[in-house]
Design a protein around this motif. Structure first.
Motif, PDB file in Angstrom:
ATOM      1  N   PRO A  78       0.882  -1.249   0.038  1.00 14.75           N
ATOM      2  CA  PRO A  78       0.002   0.063  -0.226  1.00 14.75           C
ATOM      3  C   PRO A  78       0.778   1.410  -0.042  1.00 14.75           C
ATOM      4  CG  PRO A  78      -0.229  -0.953   2.233  1.00 14.75           C
ATOM      5  CD  PRO A  78       0.629  -1.896   1.140  1.00 14.75           C
ATOM      6  N   GLU A  79       2.108   1.171   0.475  1.00 17.31           N
ATOM      7  CA  GLU A  79       3.153   2.207   0.320  1.00 17.31           C
ATOM      8  C   GLU A  79       3.779   2.719  -1.038  1.00 17.31           C
ATOM      9  OE1 GLU A  79       3.015   4.777   2.769  1.00 17.31           O
ATOM     10  OE2 GLU A  79       1.306   3.635   3.524  1.00 17.31           O
ATOM     11  N   HIS A  80       3.523   1.796  -1.762  1.00 16.41           N
ATOM     12  CA  HIS A  80       4.125   1.828  -3.358  1.00 16.41           C
ATOM     13  C   HIS A  80       3.411   3.179  -3.932  1.00 16.41           C
ATOM     14  CE1 HIS A  80       5.672  -2.206  -3.184  1.00 16.41           C
ATOM     15  NE2 HIS A  80       6.657  -1.574  -4.083  1.00 16.41           N
ATOM     16  N   THR A  81       4.401   3.733  -4.441  1.00 16.03           N
ATOM     17  CA  THR A  81       3.519   5.078  -5.491  1.00 16.03           C
ATOM     18  C   THR A  81       2.806   4.673  -6.624  1.00 16.03           C
ATOM     19  OG1 THR A  81       5.653   5.559  -6.630  1.00 16.03           O
ATOM     20  CG2 THR A  81       5.493   6.669  -4.397  1.00 16.03           C
ATOM     21  N   LEU A  82       2.066   5.370  -7.160  1.00 18.16           N
ATOM     22  CA  LEU A  82       1.310   4.789  -8.296  1.00 18.16           C
ATOM     23  C   LEU A  82       2.102   4.684  -9.501  1.00 18.16           C
ATOM     24  CD1 LEU A  82      -2.009   7.399  -8.101  1.00 18.16           C
ATOM     25  CD2 LEU A  82      -1.803   4.890  -7.510  1.00 18.16           C
ATOM     26  N   ARG A  83       3.195   5.697  -9.593  1.00 16.64           N
ATOM     27  CA  ARG A  83       4.253   5.481 -10.705  1.00 16.64           C
ATOM     28  C   ARG A  83       4.987   4.025 -10.396  1.00 16.64           C
ATOM     29  NH1 ARG A  83       5.956   8.505 -14.215  1.00 16.64           N
ATOM     30  NH2 ARG A  83       5.588  10.608 -12.954  1.00 16.64           N
ATOM     31  N   GLN A  84       5.210   3.631  -9.139  1.00 16.43           N
ATOM     32  CA  GLN A  84       5.915   2.459  -9.198  1.00 16.43           C
ATOM     33  C   GLN A  84       4.979   1.264  -9.399  1.00 16.43           C
ATOM     34  OE1 GLN A  84       6.842   2.830  -4.778  1.00 16.43           O
ATOM     35  NE2 GLN A  84       8.946   3.187  -5.232  1.00 16.43           N
ATOM     36  N   ALA A  85       3.912   1.440  -9.123  1.00  9.13           N
ATOM     37  CA  ALA A  85       2.903   0.235  -9.352  1.00  9.13           C
ATOM     38  C   ALA A  85       2.658   0.262 -10.969  1.00  9.13           C
ATOM     39  CB  ALA A  85       1.559   0.622  -8.597  1.00  9.13           C
ATOM     40  N   ALA A  86       2.621   1.253 -11.551  1.00  6.01           N
ATOM     41  CA  ALA A  86       2.293   1.523 -13.086  1.00  6.01           C
ATOM     42  C   ALA A  86       3.687   0.888 -13.694  1.00  6.01           C
ATOM     43  CB  ALA A  86       2.032   2.766 -13.388  1.00  6.01           C
ATOM     44  N   ARG A  87       4.848   1.157 -13.204  1.00  2.00           N
ATOM     45  CA  ARG A  87       5.956   0.824 -13.873  1.00  2.00           C
ATOM     46  C   ARG A  87       5.972  -0.865 -13.678  1.00  2.00           C
ATOM     47  NH1 ARG A  87      10.165   5.234 -11.972  1.00  2.00           N
ATOM     48  NH2 ARG A  87       9.891   6.552 -13.658  1.00  2.00           N
ATOM     49  N   MET A  88       5.572  -1.282 -12.687  1.00  2.00           N
ATOM     50  CA  MET A  88       5.714  -2.739 -12.395  1.00  2.00           C
ATOM     51  C   MET A  88       4.817  -3.516 -13.311  1.00  2.00           C
ATOM     52  SD  MET A  88       6.769  -3.456  -8.493  1.00  2.00           S
ATOM     53  CE  MET A  88       5.960  -2.039  -7.760  1.00  2.00           C
ATOM     54  N   MET A  89       3.497  -2.727 -13.333  1.00  2.00           N
ATOM     55  CA  MET A  89       2.498  -3.348 -14.283  1.00  2.00           C
ATOM     56  C   MET A  89       2.908  -3.465 -15.666  1.00  2.00           C
ATOM     57  SD  MET A  89      -1.293  -2.475 -12.539  1.00  2.00           S
ATOM     58  CE  MET A  89      -1.125  -0.828 -12.469  1.00  2.00           C
ATOM     59  N   SER A  90       3.242  -2.310 -16.109  1.00  2.00           N
ATOM     60  CA  SER A  90       3.675  -2.298 -17.338  1.00  2.00           C
ATOM     61  C   SER A  90       4.841  -3.171 -17.894  1.00  2.00           C
ATOM     62  CB  SER A  90       4.396  -0.727 -17.741  1.00  2.00           C
ATOM     63  OG  SER A  90       4.844  -0.696 -19.120  1.00  2.00           O
ATOM     64  N   ALA A  91       5.881  -3.392 -16.734  1.00  2.00           N
ATOM     65  CA  ALA A  91       7.004  -4.295 -17.350  1.00  2.00           C
ATOM     66  C   ALA A  91       6.480  -5.623 -17.195  1.00  2.00           C
ATOM     67  CB  ALA A  91       8.010  -4.121 -16.112  1.00  2.00           C
ATOM     68  N   ARG A  92       5.539  -6.061 -16.377  1.00  2.00           N
ATOM     69  CA  ARG A  92       4.951  -7.251 -16.410  1.00  2.00           C
ATOM     70  C   ARG A  92       4.067  -7.514 -17.677  1.00  2.00           C
ATOM     71  NH1 ARG A  92       5.448 -10.098 -11.132  1.00  2.00           N
ATOM     72  NH2 ARG A  92       3.859 -11.558 -11.933  1.00  2.00           N
ATOM     73  N   GLY A  93       3.375  -6.298 -18.090  1.00  2.00           N
ATOM     74  CA  GLY A  93       2.458  -6.840 -19.049  1.00  2.00           C
ATOM     75  C   GLY A  93       1.108  -7.048 -18.747  1.00  2.00           C
ATOM     76  N   VAL A  94       0.711  -6.556 -17.594  1.00  5.05           N
ATOM     77  CA  VAL A  94      -0.458  -6.835 -16.658  1.00  5.05           C
ATOM     78  C   VAL A  94      -1.234  -5.595 -16.461  1.00  5.05           C
ATOM     79  CG1 VAL A  94       0.404  -9.080 -15.689  1.00  5.05           C
ATOM     80  CG2 VAL A  94       0.587  -6.922 -14.461  1.00  5.05           C
ATOM     81  N   GLY A  95      -2.639  -5.868 -16.103  1.00  3.29           N
ATOM     82  CA  GLY A  95      -3.179  -4.666 -16.105  1.00  3.29           C
ATOM     83  C   GLY A  95      -3.851  -4.426 -14.545  1.00  3.29           C
TER      84      GLY A  95
END
Length: 130
Positions: free
Chosen positions: A16-33
């Motif tokens: 829950p403490e990850h930033t939105l950018r961190q979460a978006a980067r990880m989702m993008s890198a993994r190709g998941v939504g």
């Protein structure tokens, strides 16, 4: 066909403490939504989706400051691995969302998306017509 046959068992988990950018980067890198959000200080599992990130950015929020814990869905509809794909699709249609967290007992077993269901259904149709 069951949810276990179509779900992604390699689940992206963020805190829950990850930033939105961190979460978006990880989702993008993994190709998941989506990413499953586990808060060690509370019970239950949340989900952060690309739609949640988009809403925050569209509202003008700073994705380097905003935390996933403030923008996720905690009242998650869970699927069981034994659900049929039709049951999962119906739950998504009723709730107006595209991802379901799959729980096996109290453990996260995977995530199933509309894309997963469409892939499996289209593959089974292709096999049936050949």
């Amino acid at each position: 066909m069951q949810v276990r046959d179509a779900m992604s068992s390699q689940v992206l988990v963020v805190g829950p403490e990850h930033t939105l950018r961190q979460a978006a980067r990880m989702m993008s890198a993994r190709g998941v939504g989506s990413a499953v959000v586990i808060d060690p200080d509370s019970e239950g599992v949340g989900i952060m989706t690309e739609r949640d990130v988009l809403k925050a950015i569209g509202a003008g929020l700073d994705c380097d400051v905003e935390r996933t814990g403030a923008h996720l869905t905690w009242d998650v509809v869970y699927a069981g691995p034994e659900w049929t794909l039709a049951e999962a699709a119906a739950a998504m249609a009723r709730g107006g969302f595209r991802h379901l967290v799959v729980l096996d007992g109290r453990e996260v077993a995977g995530v199933i998306s509309v894309r997963d269901i469409m892939r499996v259904w289209s593959e089974s149709q292709a096999v049936a017509t050949t």
